[in-house]
Design a protein around this motif. Sequence first.
Motif, PDB file in Angstrom:
ATOM      1  N   MET A   1       0.876  -1.204   0.031  1.00  0.00           N
ATOM      2  CA  MET A   1       0.090  -0.160   0.018  1.00  0.00           C
ATOM      3  C   MET A   1       0.908   1.282  -0.106  1.00  0.00           C
ATOM      4  SD  MET A   1      -3.210  -0.007  -0.413  1.00  0.00           S
ATOM      5  CE  MET A   1      -3.311   1.953  -0.290  1.00  0.00           C
ATOM      6  N   GLY A   2       1.450   1.665  -1.101  1.00  0.00           N
ATOM      7  CA  GLY A   2       2.204   2.631  -1.195  1.00  0.00           C
ATOM      8  C   GLY A   2       1.575   3.993  -0.556  1.00  0.00           C
ATOM      9  N   TYR A   3       0.530   4.510  -0.844  1.00  0.00           N
ATOM     10  CA  TYR A   3       0.052   5.802  -0.423  1.00  0.00           C
ATOM     11  C   TYR A   3       0.154   5.521   1.151  1.00  0.00           C
ATOM     12  CZ  TYR A   3      -1.388   7.308  -5.094  1.00  0.00           C
ATOM     13  OH  TYR A   3      -1.494   7.586  -6.388  1.00  0.00           O
ATOM     14  N   ALA A   4      -0.331   4.787   1.789  1.00  0.00           N
ATOM     15  CA  ALA A   4      -0.387   4.546   3.073  1.00  0.00           C
ATOM     16  C   ALA A   4       0.897   4.691   3.713  1.00  0.00           C
ATOM     17  CB  ALA A   4      -1.281   3.257   3.573  1.00  0.00           C
ATOM     18  N   ASP A   5       2.021   3.938   3.020  1.00  0.00           N
ATOM     19  CA  ASP A   5       3.351   3.836   3.482  1.00  0.00           C
ATOM     20  C   ASP A   5       4.167   5.287   3.542  1.00  0.00           C
ATOM     21  OD1 ASP A   5       3.223   0.972   4.100  1.00  0.00           O
ATOM     22  OD2 ASP A   5       4.015   0.398   2.254  1.00  0.00           O
ATOM     23  N   SER A   6       3.463   5.934   2.436  1.00  0.00           N
ATOM     24  CA  SER A   6       4.158   7.255   2.153  1.00  0.00           C
ATOM     25  C   SER A   6       3.830   8.356   3.336  1.00  0.00           C
ATOM     26  CB  SER A   6       3.750   7.960   0.914  1.00  0.00           C
ATOM     27  OG  SER A   6       4.250   7.210  -0.060  1.00  0.00           O
ATOM     28  N   TRP A   7       2.306   8.248   3.524  1.00  0.00           N
ATOM     29  CA  TRP A   7       1.857   9.022   4.825  1.00  0.00           C
ATOM     30  C   TRP A   7       2.352   8.689   6.137  1.00  0.00           C
ATOM     31  CZ3 TRP A   7      -0.992  13.520   4.850  1.00  0.00           C
ATOM     32  CH2 TRP A   7      -1.280  13.949   3.900  1.00  0.00           C
ATOM     33  N   SER A   8       2.637   7.449   6.382  1.00  0.00           N
ATOM     34  CA  SER A   8       3.166   6.862   7.593  1.00  0.00           C
ATOM     35  C   SER A   8       4.562   7.699   7.710  1.00  0.00           C
ATOM     36  CB  SER A   8       3.068   5.312   7.722  1.00  0.00           C
ATOM     37  OG  SER A   8       3.811   5.007   8.669  1.00  0.00           O
ATOM     38  N   MET A  91     -16.824   6.129   8.949  1.00  0.00           N
ATOM     39  CA  MET A  91     -16.603   4.842   9.040  1.00  0.00           C
ATOM     40  C   MET A  91     -17.360   3.944   8.375  1.00  0.00           C
ATOM     41  SD  MET A  91     -13.699   4.616  10.877  1.00  0.00           S
ATOM     42  CE  MET A  91     -13.624   2.891  11.491  1.00  0.00           C
ATOM     43  N   THR A  92     -18.828   4.417   7.850  1.00  0.00           N
ATOM     44  CA  THR A  92     -19.481   3.841   7.177  1.00  0.00           C
ATOM     45  C   THR A  92     -19.726   4.705   5.598  1.00  0.00           C
ATOM     46  OG1 THR A  92     -20.834   2.665   8.775  1.00  0.00           O
ATOM     47  CG2 THR A  92     -22.038   3.002   6.737  1.00  0.00           C
ATOM     48  N   GLY A  93     -19.495   4.061   4.615  1.00  0.00           N
ATOM     49  CA  GLY A  93     -19.799   4.804   3.400  1.00  0.00           C
ATOM     50  C   GLY A  93     -18.572   5.668   3.164  1.00  0.00           C
ATOM     51  N   ASN A  94     -18.670   6.616   1.885  1.00  0.00           N
ATOM     52  CA  ASN A  94     -17.722   7.425   1.595  1.00  0.00           C
ATOM     53  C   ASN A  94     -16.776   6.544   0.616  1.00  0.00           C
ATOM     54  OD1 ASN A  94     -17.164  10.060   0.874  1.00  0.00           O
ATOM     55  ND2 ASN A  94     -15.479  10.108   2.393  1.00  0.00           N
ATOM     56  N   VAL A  95     -15.898   5.830   1.283  1.00  0.00           N
ATOM     57  CA  VAL A  95     -15.022   5.045   0.624  1.00  0.00           C
ATOM     58  C   VAL A  95     -14.625   3.865   1.383  1.00  0.00           C
ATOM     59  CG1 VAL A  95     -13.625   6.897  -0.370  1.00  0.00           C
ATOM     60  CG2 VAL A  95     -12.957   5.818   1.865  1.00  0.00           C
ATOM     61  N   TRP A  96     -14.319   2.645   0.578  1.00  0.00           N
ATOM     62  CA  TRP A  96     -13.730   1.420   0.984  1.00  0.00           C
ATOM     63  C   TRP A  96     -12.322   1.745   1.779  1.00  0.00           C
ATOM     64  CZ3 TRP A  96     -16.847  -2.653   1.993  1.00  0.00           C
ATOM     65  CH2 TRP A  96     -17.919  -2.925   0.922  1.00  0.00           C
ATOM     66  N   GLU A  97     -12.104   1.346   2.992  1.00  0.00           N
ATOM     67  CA  GLU A  97     -10.958   1.460   3.671  1.00  0.00           C
ATOM     68  C   GLU A  97     -10.207   0.202   3.720  1.00  0.00           C
ATOM     69  OE1 GLU A  97     -11.405   3.777   7.340  1.00  0.00           O
ATOM     70  OE2 GLU A  97     -12.559   5.160   6.369  1.00  0.00           O
ATOM     71  N   TRP A  98      -8.822   0.336   3.130  1.00  0.00           N
ATOM     72  CA  TRP A  98      -7.796  -0.710   3.324  1.00  0.00           C
ATOM     73  C   TRP A  98      -7.428  -0.982   4.604  1.00  0.00           C
ATOM     74  CZ3 TRP A  98      -6.667  -3.122  -1.055  1.00  0.00           C
ATOM     75  CH2 TRP A  98      -6.686  -2.548  -2.138  1.00  0.00           C
ATOM     76  N   THR A  99      -7.437  -2.086   5.137  1.00  0.00           N
ATOM     77  CA  THR A  99      -6.845  -2.392   6.377  1.00  0.00           C
ATOM     78  C   THR A  99      -5.746  -3.243   6.272  1.00  0.00           C
ATOM     79  OG1 THR A  99      -7.922  -4.689   6.686  1.00  0.00           O
ATOM     80  CG2 THR A  99      -9.290  -3.197   7.329  1.00  0.00           C
ATOM     81  N   PHE A 116      -4.677 -11.425  -0.863  1.00  0.00           N
ATOM     82  CA  PHE A 116      -5.495 -10.217  -1.263  1.00  0.00           C
ATOM     83  C   PHE A 116      -5.536  -9.399   0.317  1.00  0.00           C
ATOM     84  CE2 PHE A 116      -7.396 -13.545  -4.011  1.00  0.00           C
ATOM     85  CZ  PHE A 116      -7.738 -12.800  -5.027  1.00  0.00           C
ATOM     86  N   MET A 117      -5.666  -8.134  -0.018  1.00  0.00           N
ATOM     87  CA  MET A 117      -5.986  -7.340   1.272  1.00  0.00           C
ATOM     88  C   MET A 117      -7.390  -7.130   1.400  1.00  0.00           C
ATOM     89  SD  MET A 117      -2.757  -4.521   0.882  1.00  0.00           S
ATOM     90  CE  MET A 117      -3.212  -3.985   2.453  1.00  0.00           C
ATOM     91  N   ILE A 118      -7.710  -6.823   2.726  1.00  0.00           N
ATOM     92  CA  ILE A 118      -9.256  -6.575   3.014  1.00  0.00           C
ATOM     93  C   ILE A 118      -9.436  -5.181   3.205  1.00  0.00           C
ATOM     94  CG2 ILE A 118     -10.850  -7.219   4.770  1.00  0.00           C
ATOM     95  CD1 ILE A 118      -9.723  -9.583   3.403  1.00  0.00           C
ATOM     96  N   LEU A 119     -10.607  -5.029   2.836  1.00  0.00           N
ATOM     97  CA  LEU A 119     -11.247  -3.362   2.772  1.00  0.00           C
ATOM     98  C   LEU A 119     -12.470  -3.437   3.585  1.00  0.00           C
ATOM     99  CD1 LEU A 119      -9.919  -3.642  -0.275  1.00  0.00           C
ATOM    100  CD2 LEU A 119     -10.408  -1.207  -0.228  1.00  0.00           C
ATOM    101  N   PRO A 142      -3.459  -6.592  -3.244  1.00  0.00           N
ATOM    102  CA  PRO A 142      -2.720  -5.481  -3.023  1.00  0.00           C
ATOM    103  C   PRO A 142      -2.402  -4.075  -4.213  1.00  0.00           C
ATOM    104  CG  PRO A 142      -1.661  -7.223  -2.187  1.00  0.00           C
ATOM    105  CD  PRO A 142      -2.657  -7.688  -3.170  1.00  0.00           C
ATOM    106  N   GLY A 143      -1.906  -4.785  -5.282  1.00  0.00           N
ATOM    107  CA  GLY A 143      -1.722  -3.853  -6.549  1.00  0.00           C
ATOM    108  C   GLY A 143      -2.640  -3.018  -7.183  1.00  0.00           C
ATOM    109  N   VAL A 144      -4.103  -3.452  -6.783  1.00  0.00           N
ATOM    110  CA  VAL A 144      -4.999  -2.859  -7.494  1.00  0.00           C
ATOM    111  C   VAL A 144      -4.747  -1.223  -7.561  1.00  0.00           C
ATOM    112  CG1 VAL A 144      -6.537  -2.583  -5.750  1.00  0.00           C
ATOM    113  CG2 VAL A 144      -7.795  -2.898  -7.926  1.00  0.00           C
TER     114      VAL A 144
END
Length: 163
Positions: A1-8, A91-99, A116-119, A142-144
């Motif tokens: 998850m490149g974006y999450a890693d960058s923000w982290s 926490m509900t709606g708007n976007v599916w969130e990666w875990t 597969f990663m879970i959303l 993960p690469g989607v």
Amino acid sequence: MGYADSWSQWLRHKYPWMKTLGLIARLASEDEWEKGAKGPENHPYGTSFGGLYDAQGNPLAHFRRDGPEPSIRATVSVKSEHPNSYGLHHMTGNVWEWTSGLREVEIEREDIILIFMILCGGSYDKNDEDFLRAAYRIRRPPGVPLVDEFGFRLVVAPPLLSR
């Protein structure tokens, strides 16, 4: 998850006290995400009242609503809906969130194992209430490519221990 890693990494750089306290910014585990969504009242949806609508029939989450007053078919700003009991928005709606959750799927004929990663959380484009329950999961490779229906939420916490 490149974006999450960058923000982290950015958060660790901006807030050096995180390292001092042994904390990192990371994707939530499935259990952390679900507990955060349900809140202390253990609501089935990640909303302040436990359902998708308040007593007056106003939506408490951003999801597809058809009919005389259809919903916006796009993401909305984070604080545009009421927070749940923990103060978390959308926490509900708007976007599916990666875990950080992973699932292995074995394809027996090919002798291949796919990861597969879970959303969680549903998105603005879902109107089936089952998709919007805090316990509902979808899986994606993960690469989607990142699309506007997927997002992430970081938690600042100790690293997860391997099981």
